[in-house]
Design a protein around this motif. Structure first.
Motif, mmCIF file in Angstrom:
data_model
loop_
_atom_site.group_PDB
_atom_site.id
_atom_site.type_symbol
_atom_site.label_atom_id
_atom_site.label_comp_id
_atom_site.label_asym_id
_atom_site.label_seq_id
_atom_site.Cartn_x
_atom_site.Cartn_y
_atom_site.Cartn_z
ATOM 1 N N UNK A 298 -6.971 -10.209 -1.188
ATOM 2 C CA UNK A 298 -8.369 -10.307 -1.633
ATOM 3 C C UNK A 298 -8.888 -8.782 -1.833
ATOM 4 N N UNK A 299 -8.216 -7.748 -1.506
ATOM 5 C CA UNK A 299 -8.922 -6.484 -1.803
ATOM 6 C C UNK A 299 -8.893 -6.369 -2.984
ATOM 7 N N UNK A 300 -8.161 -6.703 -3.735
ATOM 8 C CA UNK A 300 -7.899 -6.639 -5.203
ATOM 9 C C UNK A 300 -9.231 -6.838 -5.897
ATOM 10 N N UNK A 301 -9.976 -7.383 -5.340
ATOM 11 C CA UNK A 301 -11.491 -7.867 -5.949
ATOM 12 C C UNK A 301 -12.454 -6.694 -5.834
ATOM 13 N N UNK A 302 -12.284 -5.653 -4.867
ATOM 14 C CA UNK A 302 -13.239 -4.707 -4.484
ATOM 15 C C UNK A 302 -12.653 -3.330 -4.173
ATOM 16 N N UNK A 303 -11.380 -3.237 -4.156
ATOM 17 C CA UNK A 303 -10.738 -1.782 -3.769
ATOM 18 C C UNK A 303 -10.027 -1.117 -4.760
ATOM 19 N N UNK A 304 -10.648 -0.049 -5.060
ATOM 20 C CA UNK A 304 -9.922 0.795 -6.325
ATOM 21 C C UNK A 304 -8.394 0.866 -6.130
ATOM 22 N N UNK A 305 -7.906 1.361 -4.975
ATOM 23 C CA UNK A 305 -6.472 1.389 -4.732
ATOM 24 C C UNK A 305 -5.758 -0.003 -5.324
ATOM 25 N N UNK A 306 -6.279 -1.169 -5.000
ATOM 26 C CA UNK A 306 -5.374 -2.403 -5.381
ATOM 27 C C UNK A 306 -5.646 -2.657 -6.564
ATOM 28 N N UNK A 307 -6.907 -2.367 -7.128
ATOM 29 C CA UNK A 307 -6.967 -2.565 -8.726
ATOM 30 C C UNK A 307 -6.014 -1.802 -9.444
ATOM 31 N N UNK A 308 -5.820 -0.527 -8.791
ATOM 32 C CA UNK A 308 -4.912 0.171 -9.917
ATOM 33 C C UNK A 308 -3.536 -0.442 -9.688
ATOM 34 N N UNK B 84 -3.121 -3.338 -12.184
ATOM 35 C CA UNK B 84 -3.058 -3.178 -13.492
ATOM 36 C C UNK B 84 -1.637 -2.589 -14.002
ATOM 37 N N UNK B 85 -0.863 -2.053 -12.936
ATOM 38 C CA UNK B 85 0.529 -1.554 -13.327
ATOM 39 C C UNK B 85 1.562 -2.605 -13.308
ATOM 40 N N UNK B 86 1.411 -3.520 -12.241
ATOM 41 C CA UNK B 86 2.611 -4.606 -11.890
ATOM 42 C C UNK B 86 2.845 -5.239 -13.104
ATOM 43 N N UNK B 87 4.085 -5.405 -13.404
ATOM 44 C CA UNK B 87 4.593 -6.327 -14.415
ATOM 45 C C UNK B 87 4.236 -7.792 -14.061
ATOM 46 N N UNK B 88 3.868 -8.546 -14.945
ATOM 47 C CA UNK B 88 3.479 -10.016 -14.595
ATOM 48 C C UNK B 88 4.458 -11.004 -13.887
ATOM 49 N N UNK C 38 0.867 -1.189 -0.146
ATOM 50 C CA UNK C 38 -0.112 -0.176 -0.102
ATOM 51 C C UNK C 38 0.839 1.297 0.034
ATOM 52 N N UNK C 39 1.271 1.705 -1.003
ATOM 53 C CA UNK C 39 2.198 3.012 -1.152
ATOM 54 C C UNK C 39 2.048 3.645 -2.470
ATOM 55 N N UNK C 40 2.545 4.642 -2.608
ATOM 56 C CA UNK C 40 2.472 5.838 -3.798
ATOM 57 C C UNK C 40 2.899 4.846 -4.997
ATOM 58 N N UNK C 41 2.663 5.276 -6.122
ATOM 59 C CA UNK C 41 3.156 4.832 -7.435
ATOM 60 C C UNK C 41 4.572 5.245 -7.599
ATOM 61 N N UNK C 42 5.173 6.230 -7.220
ATOM 62 C CA UNK C 42 6.540 6.490 -7.416
ATOM 63 C C UNK C 42 7.510 5.284 -6.604
ATOM 64 N N UNK C 43 7.046 4.962 -5.353
ATOM 65 C CA UNK C 43 7.686 4.042 -4.480
ATOM 66 C C UNK C 43 7.308 2.550 -5.029
ATOM 67 N N UNK C 44 6.392 2.268 -5.543
ATOM 68 C CA UNK C 44 5.914 1.171 -6.238
ATOM 69 C C UNK C 44 6.877 0.760 -7.474
ATOM 70 N N UNK C 45 7.043 1.711 -8.121
ATOM 71 C CA UNK C 45 8.111 1.654 -9.196
ATOM 72 C C UNK C 45 9.380 1.388 -9.006
ATOM 73 N N UNK C 46 9.944 2.239 -7.817
ATOM 74 C CA UNK C 46 11.236 1.826 -7.238
ATOM 75 C C UNK C 46 11.420 0.536 -6.989
ATOM 76 N N UNK D 159 -9.216 -7.947 -14.246
ATOM 77 C CA UNK D 159 -8.681 -6.637 -14.322
ATOM 78 C C UNK D 159 -7.568 -6.272 -15.235
ATOM 79 N N UNK D 160 -6.690 -7.567 -15.625
ATOM 80 C CA UNK D 160 -5.604 -7.176 -16.372
ATOM 81 C C UNK D 160 -5.895 -7.772 -17.947
ATOM 82 N N UNK D 161 -7.204 -8.144 -18.189
ATOM 83 C CA UNK D 161 -7.673 -8.435 -19.453
ATOM 84 C C UNK D 161 -7.003 -9.715 -19.863
ATOM 85 N N UNK D 162 -6.883 -10.709 -19.148
ATOM 86 C CA UNK D 162 -6.265 -11.998 -19.310
ATOM 87 C C UNK D 162 -6.649 -13.057 -18.809
#
Length: 258
Positions: A179-189, A192-196, A159-167, A233-236
């Protein structure tokens, strides 16, 4: 599939064999069970002995447990060294965020020193770290483990900001999704951004979740629903997410199929 973080030694699982069977029926073949202190670590090791090839133990010292002492930290470090051949990771370790004392500068400074000790132990023993570093603590933990030359780590329930996540991703570490990825926008975002090749999945049971999981005991079997949500979420496909997250867990923890 693998549940990369579940506290199967918790009181909510008086009969772990039932949760393990339900997980198997849902396609979850293994689970990483991190300890949170000396007594928990002993229980985790016993579970691994009872369920070999299914329960993979990690030994840790949870940063939110303020009753922990210097003697406790030393005891856990000694246990990690003794049990090196039996465990798959050092964790759960990290930095506190929740509660009044987590805002105390002295508490944070002491926690940083403790995390550095566990990070150095992980490097010396060639083990990965399972990190508890919510929100702003993620960047602080990242700096500590990089200074210790940690090469394998997962930021659990990140649970952190995009800059830290990318670092974190850029440093070659993993991030796990709950499981929050099923219903929470923060986790869903985040999903979508994480490499597989950087994603893990976890339940963090027995922590209770909302959404479609509300009112249910959190168990490793829920990983099937987490993977399904990620695929959407990842359309796969479900199969692609299951294969990727399982491979990532095995790469990080160096576990073999049961």
């Amino acid at each position: 599939m693998i549940d990369s973080h579940v506290h199967l030694d918790a009181d909510q699982y008086p009969d772990p064999s039932g949760a393990i069977k339900r997980a198997h029926d849902a396609g979850v073949s293994a689970m990483v069970v991190p300890g949170v202190g000396p007594a928990s670590n002993r229980a985790v090791l016993e579970l691994a002995r009872k369920y070999p090839g299914i329960v993979f133990p990690a030994l840790g010292f949870h940063p939110e447990r303020f009753e922990h002492s210097e003697d406790g930290a030393r005891a856990v470090l000694d246990m990690i060294e003794r049990e090196r051949a039996s465990i798959c990771a050092v964790g759960e370790v990290g930095l506190p965020w929740y509660g009044e004392r987590a805002g105390d500068a002295g508490v944070i400074d002491a926690a940083k020193l403790t995390l550095a000790r566990f990070a150095r132990a992980a490097v010396a023993l060639d083990l990965p770290l399972i990190l508890h570093a919510p929100h702003a603590r993620a960047g602080e933990a990242l700096a500590i483990i990089r200074e210790a030359h940690v090469t394998r780590a997962v930021f659990h329930w990140h649970k952190s900001d995009e800059q830290t996540t990318r670092a974190i991703i850029g440093a070659g570490y993993f991030i796990s999704l709950s499981p929050e990825v099923a219903y929470r926008a923060r986790d869903q975002d985040l999903a979508r951004m994480l490499p597989a090749d950087r994603m893990l999945v976890e339940t963090d049971g027995p922590w209770a979740h909302g959404g479609q999981f509300a009112g249910r005991l959190t168990e490793p079997a829920m990983i099937k629903e987490v993977v399904a949500a990620l695929a959407h979420l990842r359309c796969t496909t479900f199969e692609e997410v299951a294969a990727a997250t399982t491979a990532n867990s095995r790469t990080l923890f160096r576990t073999k199929s049961s």
